[in-house]
Design an enzyme around this catalytic site. Sequence first.
Site, PDB file in Angstrom:
ATOM      1  CG  PHE A  13       7.896  -1.316  -8.041  1.00 39.20           C
ATOM      2  CD1 PHE A  13       8.873  -1.342  -9.292  1.00 39.20           C
ATOM      3  CD2 PHE A  13       8.398  -1.837  -7.076  1.00 39.20           C
ATOM      4  CE1 PHE A  13      10.075  -2.193  -9.085  1.00 39.20           C
ATOM      5  CE2 PHE A  13       9.559  -2.476  -6.683  1.00 39.20           C
ATOM      6  CZ  PHE A  13      10.394  -2.833  -7.854  1.00 39.20           C
ATOM      7  CB  ILE A  14       5.438  -5.441  -7.624  1.00 37.99           C
ATOM      8  CG1 ILE A  14       6.646  -4.686  -6.636  1.00 37.99           C
ATOM      9  CG2 ILE A  14       5.569  -6.809  -7.946  1.00 37.99           C
ATOM     10  CD1 ILE A  14       6.441  -5.344  -5.237  1.00 37.99           C
ATOM     11  CG  ASP A  33      -2.763   1.235 -10.489  1.00 37.87           C
ATOM     12  OD1 ASP A  33      -1.960   0.412 -10.149  1.00 37.87           O
ATOM     13  OD2 ASP A  33      -3.219   2.303  -9.808  1.00 37.87           O
ATOM     14  N   GLY A  38       0.337   4.186  -8.321  1.00 34.96           N
ATOM     15  CA  GLY A  38       0.907   3.596  -9.743  1.00 34.96           C
ATOM     16  C   GLY A  38       0.847   4.828 -10.553  1.00 34.96           C
ATOM     17  CG  LEU A  78       0.487  -7.338  -7.012  1.00 30.99           C
ATOM     18  CD1 LEU A  78      -0.229  -8.355  -7.977  1.00 30.99           C
ATOM     19  CD2 LEU A  78       1.830  -6.813  -7.574  1.00 30.99           C
ATOM     20  CB  THR A  97      -6.323   1.086   0.373  1.00 30.68           C
ATOM     21  OG1 THR A  97      -6.563   2.443   0.234  1.00 30.68           O
ATOM     22  CG2 THR A  97      -5.689   0.576  -1.094  1.00 30.68           C
ATOM     23  CE1 TYR A 151       1.373  -2.068   4.781  1.00 30.05           C
ATOM     24  CE2 TYR A 151       3.425  -2.640   5.610  1.00 30.05           C
ATOM     25  CZ  TYR A 151       2.409  -2.644   4.442  1.00 30.05           C
ATOM     26  OH  TYR A 151       2.616  -3.242   3.119  1.00 30.05           O
ATOM     27  CE  LYS A 155      -0.058  -6.500   2.499  1.00 26.76           C
ATOM     28  NZ  LYS A 155      -0.599  -5.902   1.188  1.00 26.76           N
TER      29      LYS A 155
END
Length: 326
Positions: A13-14, A33, A38, A78, A97, A151, A155
Amino acid sequence: MTMRALVTGGAGFIGSHLVDKLVAEGYDVVALDDLSTGRYRNIRHLLDNNHFEFVTASVLDAPRVDAEVARADVVYHLAAAVGVQLIVDRPLQSLITNIKGTENVLDAAQKHRKKIMLTSTSEIYGKSQNGPFKEDDDRLLGSPRKLRWSYSTSKAVDEILAFVYYKELGLPTIVVRLFNTIGPRQVGQYGMVVPRFITQALHGEPLRVYGDGRQSRSFTSVFDVVAAMVRTMEVPEAEGEVFNVASHEEIAIRELAELVIQRTGSPSSITYVPFEEVYGESFEDMSRRAADTTKLERFTGFRCETTLPDTVDEMIKYARESLRNP
Ligand code: UDP
């Protein structure tokens, strides 16, 4: 000479909006991707464009990542497991991931000395009731056995890696923390509230608000987000820094539901669903999440100005088109 940008997660999306922006700004763009979250349709309109290339690969494929980073001038990373629902449903894959994938991309950037932007998240701030959050504010997390906080931690590890690569090895890295980014091409499948409400409204189904709906968020247009990203990469002083990227408006989720009903003209009602019913026992939601974005403005002069009703209208238009051409 034309600059080449690599966008990992470029069909997301982004990522796909970032690809559009970079192509429009005159870059040659490679999108990498694995099409896990995606979608091909997000970049289909670019396939005939000579300035665009699509590579189907995962960021876990280190040799492929290395080869693509080597060809690029700048890297936007991303690719990540996103969406609260996905993280709760597939925690192991999500963590791998987010951590291993980022390590691979940073390793390659270091090896080939390429400037790199990492996308982080407002989840970093955890459940702190304070805010608007400044970049250096304390984080308040619950137990790592609660998936939301694992999560957040994954990050944070990415952010620390980016910072340490900069500090210790002099690699030009920039981190952006995105707050509830919304816009066309976003899907509701992984938990994001706005596309979910729009789909429910267009089907005349009740809009499912979790909790009492008093929790608030700062929903930010994806067009503002990608413009902020590209701008920040062009500012040399931004290297080694982290920036909140967010809108200044805040809205409670129950008001958001009302807004979506109003803009779609839907006969839908609103129903309130307890959090435990949706995410299970070990889940915690936060009541507010707002950003202080003075740092972004100070470094880049950029402010996210698009209004929420305007973005919701664009998303409704996109959702109606998708219903016509699935
Ligand atoms: N939410 C909701 N209904 C949904 C999905 C989400 O009421 O179908 C709520 C969710 O509990 C949260 C807010 O909307 O308080 C934003 O959720 P989202 O998953 O979009 O983002 P995040 O929780 O990461 O801010």
